[in-house]
Enzyme design. Sequence first.
Site, PDB file in Angstrom:
ATOM      1  CD  GLU A   1       5.401  -6.060  -1.740  1.00 14.53           C
ATOM      2  OE1 GLU A   1       4.551  -5.875  -2.738  1.00 14.53           O
ATOM      3  OE2 GLU A   1       5.691  -7.326  -2.058  1.00 14.53           O
TER       4      GLU A   1
ATOM      5  CB  CYS B   1       3.404   0.633  -7.002  1.00 12.35           C
ATOM      6  SG  CYS B   1       3.247  -0.960  -7.194  1.00 12.35           S
TER       7      CYS B   1
ATOM      8  N   GLY C   1       0.377  -1.269  -0.094  1.00 11.87           N
ATOM      9  CA  GLY C   1      -0.159   0.120  -0.015  1.00 11.87           C
ATOM     10  C   GLY C   1       0.974   1.014  -0.260  1.00 11.87           C
ATOM     11  CB  SER C   2       0.040   4.369   0.615  1.00  7.24           C
ATOM     12  OG  SER C   2      -0.628   4.671   2.056  1.00  7.24           O
ATOM     13  CB  SER C   3       5.390   5.682   0.958  1.00  9.83           C
ATOM     14  OG  SER C   3       6.139   5.070   0.358  1.00  9.83           O
ATOM     15  NE  ARG C   4      -1.740   9.103   4.638  1.00  9.87           N
ATOM     16  CZ  ARG C   4      -2.204   9.913   4.260  1.00  9.87           C
ATOM     17  NH1 ARG C   4      -2.276  10.507   4.007  1.00  9.87           N
ATOM     18  NH2 ARG C   4      -3.636   8.665   4.237  1.00  9.87           N
TER      19      ARG C   4
END
Length: 488
Positions: free
Chosen positions: A244, A278, A221-224
Site C-alpha cells: 500500500e 496517502c 509506506g512510500s512508493s520508493r
Amino acid sequence: MNSLYIAGSWLAGQGELFESRNPVTQHVLWAGNGATAEQVESAVQAARQAFPAWARRPLEERISVLETFAATLKNRADEIARCIGEETGKPLWESVTEVTSMANKIAISVQSYRERTGEKSGPLGDATAVLRHKPHGVVAVFGPYNFPGHLPNGHIVPALLAGNTVLFKPSELTPKVAELTVQCWIEAGLPAGVLNLLQGARETGIALAANPGIDGLFFTGSSRTGNHLHQQFSGRPDKILALEMGGNNPLVVDEVADVDAAVYTIIQSAFISAGQRCTCARRLLVPEGAWGDALLARLVAVSATIAVGAFDQQPAPFMGSVISLAAAKALMDAQELMLANGAVALLEMTQPQDQAALLTPGIIDVTGVTAREDEELFGPLLQVIRYADFAAAIAEANNTQYGLAAGLLSDSEARYQQFWLESRAGIVNWNKQLTGAASTAPFGGVGASGNHRASAYYAADYCAYPVASLETPSLVVPATLTPGVRLS
C-alpha cells in the site's frame, strides 16, 4: 533501553541508536537501538515456534484475545491518543479518531474473516468436497508514521485472527506509539512469540524483508520503499507481498452551485493531517475562466485562515505539524523548485518557526510549468492545474504513474459516472473529501500506488489460503475399476 519485544521478553536492540522527537518542540520522546539481523532472525524463530499452537487455537479463542485488545485500547484511549499526537504532531481530536478506528477494526476483521473464509462442503460422488482455510505462518508488517496505530493494526489484526504469527516493524519515526500498542496486546493476553516488535530503521527493515523465514510481508509506506521491496521479492512466488503506497491524487472541480461547499471539501481533501494522508489531494484541477478564478480566490482566502499548531494546543488547530524538520525542509525545497520553474504562488506555504515542523497551507498554480514532477509531496502543498474542458480534466487526472485516489466535485451525476468509468484509481469519490473511505471497504490503488487489497473486507484473503479436500471416512475399492486395472 529495552526497545524490542521478542518471544515474550523486552530486550535491548543491538543495532543503530535512534530516537523520536516531538516535531514541534523537538523534545526527545523515545530513544533506543534498532534490531540487528541476528535479532531479526531470533524474532523470526520465535514467531515460527509460536505459530503451531496459535494456529491450532479455536477461532473463538483467538477472537476473544482480539476483543480483549479492543477493550484495552478503549480503556487506554486517552493515553494512546496523546502518544500519537505528540509523536506525529497531529491534533488530539484527530488522534482520538485514530484510536477509535483501531478498536473498531476488530469487529470489521472478524466479520470479513467469517464471510471470506470458514468451511464449505458438499457431496461429490462417494466423497465429500470440503473447502477450508489455513494461515500462512509467519508474516511481517511494516507500518507507516502517518497513522502509526491504525494502519499497521489493519494488517496485524486480520493476520492474528487467521492464526498467523507476526513480526511488526514500525516506522523509525514513531517507535513510541508502536511500543504502547504492543503493550496493549500483551495486556490482552496474547501468547509469547505470537507478536514480536522489531524497532529500527533501514537496516532492520532490509534484514526482516530478506529473512527467508517469513511467509509474507504487508507494507504501508512510500512508493520508493515499496518498489525496492517488490524488486527484492522478484522471483519469489512462495512469498506474499502486499504493498500500500502513495499517490499523486487528483481532485477535479466542476462548476458547482455551492462554492463554499467545494472550498470546504477541497480543504478537507488537501490539508487534513497536514497533508500527510496517502489519499490527500495533491493536484486540484479547476476550470479555466471567471468561475474558476472566483473559486480559487475563495479557497485562498479561507485556507489563509486555517489554524495550525501543536498537537495539544487549545483551541484545537485544524492542522498540526508534519512529521519532522527534515520533512518540512523537503516540502519547502519542493515549493521553491516549483516557483523557480515558473509556478505561481496563490498562497505560499511557510514555516513560521525554524525549529518547529509546522507548515502553513500552500496553494501553487503549476499550469504553466511544462515539466511537472509526478511525485507525491507528502504535506500541505496543493498544486493547481487549470483545464479547458471535462475531457481535458480527466486526461490530466490520469496523467500520473500513480492510481490511489481521485475525486470529482460536480452537480452532474452523468459527469461523475463518466469520471468513475474513466478514472484510473482504486478510490473514486463524488462530492466527498478525497480522504474519505469506508473502513469496511478494501483499500488500495493501481499502478505505482501498490498492489492487492490486503485490508478490510479482503484482508482475510491475504492472511489465510484456501485448501480444497476430497474426504471420506472409509477406504474402499470402488464398484467399478478404471480400465486396465485388475485386483484379481
